[in-house]
Design a protein around this motif. Structure first.
Motif, mmCIF file in Angstrom:
data_model
loop_
_atom_site.group_PDB
_atom_site.id
_atom_site.type_symbol
_atom_site.label_atom_id
_atom_site.label_comp_id
_atom_site.label_asym_id
_atom_site.label_seq_id
_atom_site.Cartn_x
_atom_site.Cartn_y
_atom_site.Cartn_z
ATOM 1 N N ALA A 145 -5.005 33.499 -34.586
ATOM 2 C CA ALA A 145 -3.756 34.095 -34.124
ATOM 3 C C ALA A 145 -2.901 33.050 -33.438
ATOM 4 C CB ALA A 145 -4.064 35.246 -33.172
ATOM 5 N N GLY A 146 -3.538 32.200 -32.654
ATOM 6 C CA GLY A 146 -2.810 31.145 -31.939
ATOM 7 C C GLY A 146 -2.011 30.277 -32.883
ATOM 8 N N GLN A 147 -2.664 29.862 -33.968
ATOM 9 C CA GLN A 147 -1.989 29.016 -34.951
ATOM 10 C C GLN A 147 -0.794 29.736 -35.567
ATOM 11 O OE1 GLN A 147 -2.698 25.941 -35.296
ATOM 12 N NE2 GLN A 147 -4.721 25.539 -36.140
ATOM 13 N N ALA A 148 -1.001 31.011 -35.872
ATOM 14 C CA ALA A 148 0.061 31.793 -36.519
ATOM 15 C C ALA A 148 1.258 31.930 -35.583
ATOM 16 C CB ALA A 148 -0.470 33.174 -36.910
ATOM 17 N N VAL A 149 0.978 32.181 -34.307
ATOM 18 C CA VAL A 149 2.066 32.314 -33.332
ATOM 19 C C VAL A 149 2.827 30.999 -33.236
ATOM 20 C CG1 VAL A 149 2.587 32.577 -30.876
ATOM 21 C CG2 VAL A 149 0.973 34.144 -31.982
ATOM 22 N N ARG A 150 2.057 29.914 -33.165
ATOM 23 C CA ARG A 150 2.689 28.595 -33.082
ATOM 24 C C ARG A 150 3.640 28.366 -34.259
ATOM 25 N NH1 ARG A 150 0.448 23.212 -31.595
ATOM 26 N NH2 ARG A 150 -1.267 24.371 -30.696
ATOM 27 N N LEU A 151 3.150 28.687 -35.445
ATOM 28 C CA LEU A 151 3.967 28.473 -36.635
ATOM 29 C C LEU A 151 5.208 29.359 -36.607
ATOM 30 C CD1 LEU A 151 3.803 26.702 -39.142
ATOM 31 C CD2 LEU A 151 2.863 28.656 -40.382
ATOM 32 N N ALA A 152 5.021 30.600 -36.168
ATOM 33 C CA ALA A 152 6.156 31.532 -36.113
ATOM 34 C C ALA A 152 7.218 31.018 -35.139
ATOM 35 C CB ALA A 152 5.672 32.918 -35.685
ATOM 36 N N VAL A 153 6.765 30.570 -33.961
ATOM 37 C CA VAL A 153 7.706 30.048 -32.968
ATOM 38 C C VAL A 153 8.468 28.856 -33.543
ATOM 39 C CG1 VAL A 153 7.880 28.853 -30.754
ATOM 40 C CG2 VAL A 153 6.396 30.853 -30.982
ATOM 41 N N LEU A 154 7.746 27.984 -34.225
ATOM 42 C CA LEU A 154 8.386 26.801 -34.796
ATOM 43 C C LEU A 154 9.426 27.169 -35.837
ATOM 44 C CD1 LEU A 154 5.407 24.311 -35.148
ATOM 45 C CD2 LEU A 154 7.477 24.012 -33.769
ATOM 46 N N ILE A 155 9.090 28.140 -36.679
ATOM 47 C CA ILE A 155 10.018 28.509 -37.749
ATOM 48 C C ILE A 155 11.273 29.145 -37.167
ATOM 49 C CG2 ILE A 155 10.338 30.080 -39.703
ATOM 50 C CD1 ILE A 155 7.438 29.393 -40.499
ATOM 51 N N VAL A 156 11.089 30.036 -36.185
ATOM 52 C CA VAL A 156 12.259 30.651 -35.551
ATOM 53 C C VAL A 156 13.109 29.565 -34.887
ATOM 54 C CG1 VAL A 156 13.026 32.171 -33.684
ATOM 55 C CG2 VAL A 156 11.183 32.902 -35.213
ATOM 56 N N GLY A 157 12.466 28.670 -34.173
ATOM 57 C CA GLY A 157 13.188 27.579 -33.522
ATOM 58 C C GLY A 157 13.965 26.747 -34.517
ATOM 59 N N LEU A 158 13.317 26.467 -35.631
ATOM 60 C CA LEU A 158 13.956 25.630 -36.645
ATOM 61 C C LEU A 158 15.172 26.329 -37.252
ATOM 62 C CD1 LEU A 158 13.482 22.869 -37.793
ATOM 63 C CD2 LEU A 158 12.208 23.889 -39.672
ATOM 64 N N LEU A 159 15.026 27.634 -37.506
ATOM 65 C CA LEU A 159 16.165 28.380 -38.056
ATOM 66 C C LEU A 159 17.348 28.331 -37.093
ATOM 67 C CD1 LEU A 159 14.417 31.503 -39.627
ATOM 68 C CD2 LEU A 159 15.414 29.524 -40.796
ATOM 69 N N LEU A 160 17.040 28.486 -35.809
ATOM 70 C CA LEU A 160 18.078 28.466 -34.785
ATOM 71 C C LEU A 160 18.774 27.104 -34.753
ATOM 72 C CD1 LEU A 160 18.650 30.823 -32.843
ATOM 73 C CD2 LEU A 160 17.437 29.546 -31.072
ATOM 74 N N VAL A 161 17.959 26.051 -34.830
ATOM 75 C CA VAL A 161 18.494 24.691 -34.729
ATOM 76 C C VAL A 161 19.325 24.344 -35.968
ATOM 77 C CG1 VAL A 161 17.774 22.271 -34.837
ATOM 78 C CG2 VAL A 161 16.805 23.781 -33.115
ATOM 79 N N LEU A 162 18.863 24.802 -37.121
ATOM 80 C CA LEU A 162 19.552 24.401 -38.349
ATOM 81 C C LEU A 162 20.728 25.314 -38.691
ATOM 82 C CD1 LEU A 162 16.630 23.321 -40.694
ATOM 83 C CD2 LEU A 162 18.106 21.909 -39.263
ATOM 84 N N TYR A 163 20.812 26.456 -37.991
ATOM 85 C CA TYR A 163 21.857 27.415 -38.335
ATOM 86 C C TYR A 163 23.268 26.812 -38.319
ATOM 87 C CZ TYR A 163 25.145 31.229 -38.026
ATOM 88 O OH TYR A 163 26.225 32.032 -38.228
ATOM 89 N N PRO A 164 23.667 26.076 -37.249
ATOM 90 C CA PRO A 164 25.045 25.561 -37.252
ATOM 91 C C PRO A 164 25.348 24.683 -38.463
ATOM 92 C CG PRO A 164 24.063 25.305 -35.092
ATOM 93 C CD PRO A 164 22.965 25.741 -36.005
ATOM 94 N N LEU A 165 24.358 23.907 -38.890
ATOM 95 C CA LEU A 165 24.574 23.033 -40.054
ATOM 96 C C LEU A 165 24.718 23.859 -41.328
ATOM 97 C CD1 LEU A 165 22.024 20.198 -39.272
ATOM 98 C CD2 LEU A 165 24.514 20.127 -39.049
ATOM 99 N N ALA A 166 23.795 24.815 -41.481
ATOM 100 C CA ALA A 166 23.850 25.653 -42.677
ATOM 101 C C ALA A 166 25.150 26.455 -42.699
ATOM 102 C CB ALA A 166 22.647 26.602 -42.703
ATOM 103 N N TRP A 167 25.542 26.924 -41.527
ATOM 104 C CA TRP A 167 26.749 27.761 -41.437
ATOM 105 C C TRP A 167 28.001 26.978 -41.842
ATOM 106 C CZ3 TRP A 167 31.024 27.447 -38.014
ATOM 107 C CH2 TRP A 167 31.880 28.566 -38.060
ATOM 108 N N VAL A 168 28.103 25.737 -41.376
ATOM 109 C CA VAL A 168 29.322 24.990 -41.704
ATOM 110 C C VAL A 168 29.340 24.623 -43.185
ATOM 111 C CG1 VAL A 168 28.483 22.678 -41.089
ATOM 112 C CG2 VAL A 168 30.914 23.172 -41.012
ATOM 113 N N ILE A 169 28.166 24.330 -43.743
ATOM 114 C CA ILE A 169 28.138 24.029 -45.179
ATOM 115 C C ILE A 169 28.556 25.268 -45.974
ATOM 116 C CG2 ILE A 169 26.660 23.377 -47.122
ATOM 117 C CD1 ILE A 169 24.957 21.787 -45.063
ATOM 118 N N GLY A 170 27.951 26.400 -45.622
ATOM 119 C CA GLY A 170 28.292 27.641 -46.312
ATOM 120 C C GLY A 170 29.767 27.995 -46.141
#
Lengths: 290, 329
Positions: A17-42
């Motif tokens: 479970a620990g690993q899964a939570v870690r991965l989930a947190v990372l993915i959410v964080g990454l989406l948040l971080v990359l959103y401005p870039l993806a948004w401006v391209i779109g």
């Protein structure tokens, strides 16, 4: 890396479970971080109607019109701005690479009077806030009459190894080159110049590549110095030209602004894709140990 | 990766191999002298730069900070006005105080949050697993792009009154506002843009974490220390030199932020001077109002402040930075 390996094998058999939570947190964080870039391209492909406020990344109606319109937004087209940016960036790369390598060789390998003092001063200039020097430098260049030829104030400082960070980087790198090689070359009759040319220069390629990449990216993104020295529209680089969009901001030019912004980020992004590993692991780790 | 060899220890010179050492002793006159000349030949561009691009301009600006020099003045009518610029700055320039407050507020909020984000993500990405490199790279990407004009433009569009951020908030029933145009929030958007670029310190943290010996964690585990205690008693002390390095670097960088504030406020530090970072004020006085003498005084105050701050950081560092082996730095 070897230090990490045993750790991994210990944990491997309990992907938990620990690993899964870690991965989930990372993915959410990454989406948040990359959103401005993806948004401006779109957004650069969205129609005027949905451009600013549509939070979705994908356009409902796909259009390329902003790229064509943006390219010719001003009296001088972006072709010119991209050429200017490229010329300045490439000249900076060459100037930095050559001058910093030469200085680093002196610091790392040669013994001469007052070397310690100069080295300490060089380290001191690392901490010197560069932006503050812009006013006095401008006054000097102005007195020299260089202001009308903006290439001089932008390139000459780089050709004189003022980018202490790269000097330091290369000194650190050269310290890792075995001295036996120098000595062997010296015994074979090489002068310090020969050692530089035949031993140090060829072996310094990785440090030169790192310097080149970062010089390019930093110059490409630079704004303050270019803002100060570039006063004619034909001399403008991409960032300075992009700024013109603020003055003309209305809903109509937002798409053009986004399209040109995306294009301006493209070269740096391509460098990132090509040299990702080196960018992430190279420069920062080598600068870490003093 | 080849660069990591840079941190390899210097190969010790081996005496007793005969000729090199003999050569060195004998060469005190000839060889050394030649090497000394070569040293200065190779150093000359850097020396020229140090003098012409750094030292002389600095001294010149020190002199000009005691004058009323403007770009248009000829050297003959530069008038020595003593400490007048400095006196005005500290007693009669509300914008100066504004710039100092804004810069301090920006750096004091942005730097700790940026480092916290960097450390948190670095801890999550520390272990090697398939795909970790991609994550590291993508988290680092904003550091490469974030300082650009393009991203500042994106930011002002995201945080505009009818921007995407407000659309997102409306989704939760919150009515947002024109963040970049509100004096209470404009600096906040810049702080978020700063934090967004946490990838650079993160990479440095990752390099630092790699150096923490696994045995320490194993020993702590055997002693029954919880992950939380391991973090505070193993990771943090071992990482403190790297935290310190990042703190100094990011603080100095934070104080020098310019591009985003310039672009978002269209060059004037607005609304109501709420984004008037010190460098922006410096630029305004020097290049918009051509008050070069005054701007030089501003630059020197800034330089001294950063110098003092660095010294203070280094002296506090003695109390909380733990060096495992004294000779490493």
């Amino acid at each position: 890396m070897t230090a990490v390996a045993p750790h991994v094998t210990v944990r491997k058999n309990r992907f938990s479970a620990g690993q899964a939570v870690r991965l989930a947190v990372l993915i959410v964080g990454l989406l948040l971080v990359l959103y401005p870039l993806a948004w401006v391209i779109g957004s650069s492909f969205k129609s005027d109607a949905e451009i600013a406020s549509n939070i979705s990344v994908l356009p409902t109606e796909f259009t390329l019109s902003h790229y064509a319109a943006g390219w010719n937004s001003f009296d001088v087209s972006f072709t010119r701005f991209f050429i200017n940016s490229t010329v300045i960036a490439l000249l900076t790369v060459i100037a930095n690479a050559v001058s910093c390598l030469i200085a680093a060789y002196a610091f790392a390998r040669l013994r001469f009077p007052m070397r310690g003092l100069w080295f300490a001063i060089m380290i001191g200039t690392l901490l010197l806030p560069g932006d503050v020097l812009i006013i006095p430098q401008y006054i000097v260049f102005n007195t020299l009459g260089w202001i009308d030829t903006p290439l001089l104030p932008l390139i000459v400082p780089k050709a004189l190894a003022t980018e202490a960070f790269f000097v330091f980087l290369m000194v650190q790198f050269m310290r890792g080159i075995p001295r036996d090689l120098d000595e062997a070359a010296t015994i074979d009759g090489c002068s310090p110049y020969g050692v530089f040319w035949h031993v140090i220069l060829p072996l310094s390629r990785p440090a030169l590549v790192t310097t080149a990449i970062f010089s390019f990216i930093w110059t490409w993104n630079d704004f303050f110095t270019q803002l100060v020295y570039l006063n004619e529209l034909e001399d403008y680089t991409v960032p300075i030209a992009l700024r013109l969009f603020i003055d003309s901001t209305g809903q109509s030019s937002l798409g053009a602004m986004f399209a040109m912004s995306v294009l301006s980020l493209l070269p740096v992004f391509l460098f990132f894709v090509a040299f990702q590993r080196m960018l992430v692991e190279g420069i920062n780790t080598s600068g870490l140990k003093g | 990766m080849a660069l990591t060899t840079a941190s390899a220890p210097v190969v010790p010179e081996q005496p007793g191999r005969g000729s090199p050492v003999a050569r060195k002793r004998r060469g005190a006159g000839g060889g050394r002298g030649r090497e000394g000349v070569a040293g200065y030949v190779f150093l000359s561009p850097w020396l020229l730069g140090l003098m012409g691009i750094t030292a002389i301009p600095m001294l010149l600006s020190l002199y000009l900070s005691f004058t009323d020099y403007s770009v248009f003045s000829t050297w003959e009518d530069v008038e020595w006005i003593g400490l007048e610029n400095y006196r005005t700055m500290f007693t009669n320039d509300p914008q100066f105080y504004r710039a100092v407050t804004v810069t301090l507020g920006y750096a004091l909020v942005m730097v700790p949050l940026k480092l916290a984000a960097a450390l948190a993500v670095a801890l999550l990405l520390n272990r090697a697993w398939r795909g970790v490199g991609l994550f590291r790279g993508l988290f680092y990407l904003p550091s490469l792009l974030g300082g650009s004009v393009a991203l500042a433009l994106v930011w002002s569009a995201l945080f505009a009154g009818d921007g995407a951020v407000n659309e997102f908030l409306a989704f939760f029933g919150i009515t947002g506002q024109a963040w970049v145009n509100d004096p209470d929030y404009a600096l906040g958007t810049l702080i978020i843009l700063g934090i967004w670029q946490f990838g650079a310190p993160m990479v440095i943290f990752l390099a630092g974490l790699k150096q923490v010996p696994v045995e320490l964690y194993e020993a702590a585990s055997v002693d029954g220390a919880s992950p939380w205690r391991q973090f505070w008693h193993v990771t943090m002390p071992m990482l403190s030199p790297v935290i310190f390095f990042n703190l100094v670097l990011e603080t100095i960088r934070g104080f020098q932020s310019f591009t985003s504030a310039f672009v978002i406020s269209n060059g004037n530090g607005g609304p109501v001077d709420s984004t008037l970072l010190y460098t922006l004020y410096l630029y305004k006085r020097g290049f918009a109002e051509f008050d070069m003498g005054y701007a030089s005084a501003l630059a020197w105050v800034f330089l001294l402040t950063i110098g003092i701050l660095t010294i203070v950081l280094f002296s506090t560092g003695r109390f909380w930075v733990h060096y495992a082996d004294g000779d490493d730095r």
